[in-house]
Design a protein around this motif. Structure first.
Motif: not given
Length: 351
Positions: A259-261, A292-293, A298-300, A325-326
């Motif tokens: 996802v980061e890529e 999962m959340a 952390e991604w967000a 979570s987001i």
């Protein structure tokens, strides 16, 4: 979706991270449906077994599908996906139901539209959107199904285009706001889908935002047809999608780096809806919603995503945890377009 509604979608995406729904199949399995449940009255004398044809349930068990949509909306989803993952003539051929493909797409979109409109009317400040799903089909255009005959193909590009045109027409007729080309394991299939969608847009003199979501099949970090995430993005960026991302195959812990890529290079929104972990020895998914959340939060916080949700094994509980979570976190800022040459084979080449 009118131009006003399209701008509304983009406005919402600019303001906050949007939440996609979770797995449809996981929820259908909870009903423990038998052959007769799939058949209903209309298909009671169908010549072949049809149990497992989940897309058909929009015709034979519409109340179940509508309720699943509503559960995800209640959990906090902004975007719900039509129950059309296999609703193409190519995949429906497994049940000898090719003739039903367009009808299924129309009715699936109508059910999702009804659910989305119901919840939008309750909270107009938070509009809900319907993503018309085009799945990968059960065949692959660039890989041989026979290891002894590498040149063999069981489907042509033109056959895929014809199937996707019909499905897209049905989704639009049923009221989809977006077109989601998802779970892409073969880029050539996705190119056929994108070409078909563009044909439909031209024929109808209108267009909808297009979401594209691929699948990294394992720890190699590549799609089934061999591309890295970045190369995959370059192969399809000409479609000018509203969002580009990844779903399925991996849980959020293993999917993050890919996802980061994409997030590092995408000039559009980035989406991600991973599985609830990897399947256990019984084919079930063990990752709970809170775990999962935590990953997706952390991604967000790292600025990687604009749209998040769940794939295989996820449920309204997972989506509820993710949505909470987001909440309040800032959506990712798309990469600014730059004048570079971007090519892709299995690897990306940028100059």
């Amino acid at each position: 979706m009118t131009k006003t509604e399209q701008s509304q979608f983009r406005q919402q995406a600019n303001q906050r991270i949007l939440v996609l729904d979770g797995a449809m199949g996981t929820m259908i399995q909870r009903h423990k449906l038998e052959e007769q449940d799939y058949r209903g009255e209309r298909f009671s004398d169908w010549a072949s077994d049809i149990k497992g044809n989940n897309d058909l349930l929009v015709l034979t068990q519409p109340d179940i599908i509508f309720d699943i949509h509503c559960q995800y909306l209640e959990a906090g989803a902004d975007i719900i996906e039509t129950n059309t993952f296999n609703a193409t003539t190519i995949s429906m051929a497994d049940y000898n139901m090719q003739s039903l493909a367009k009808e299924i797409n129309i009715e699936a979109a109508k059910l999702a539209r009804k659910a989305a409109d119901k919840f939008t009317s309750l909270t107009p400040q938070k509009p809900r959107f319907v993503a018309g799903v085009l799945g990968p089909t059960s065949k692959t255009a660039s890989i041989s199904p026979d290891v002894n005959d590498p040149g063999m193909r069981n489907v042509t590009f033109d056959e895929l285009v014809a199937a996707y045109v019909e499905a897209t027409e049905g989704l639009i007729e049923g009221g989809a706001d977006l077109i989601l080309i998802e779970t892409i394991f073969d880029t050539l299939n996705a190119k056929a889908a994108a070409f078909a969608v563009e044909q439909v847009f031209e024929s109808l003199a209108m267009r909808l935002p297009v979401m594209i979501s691929g699948t990294i099949t394992d720890a190699s970090g590549r799609t089934l047809s061999g591309q890295t995430a970045e190369a995959f993005y370059y192969s399809l960026r000409h479609v000018s999608p509203v969002s580009f991302g990844l779903n399925c195959a991996l849980g959020p812990d293993l999917l993050r780096q890919y996802v980061e890529e994409i997030s590092d290079v995408a000039t559009c929104l980035v989406s991600a809806h991973p599985n609830a972990g990897l399947p256990n020895e019984f084919g079930e998914y063990d990752m709970e919603g809170d775990e999962m959340a935590a990953h997706i939060r952390e991604w967000a916080e790292s600025g990687l995503v604009n749209i998040v949700g769940g794939c295989c094994g996820s449920s309204p509980d997972h989506i509820s945890a993710i949505a909470k979570s987001i909440e309040g976190l800032v959506p990712r800022t798309p990469v600014e377009e730059s004048a570079k040459m971007r090519l892709s084979g299995l690897e990306p080449f940028v100059h």
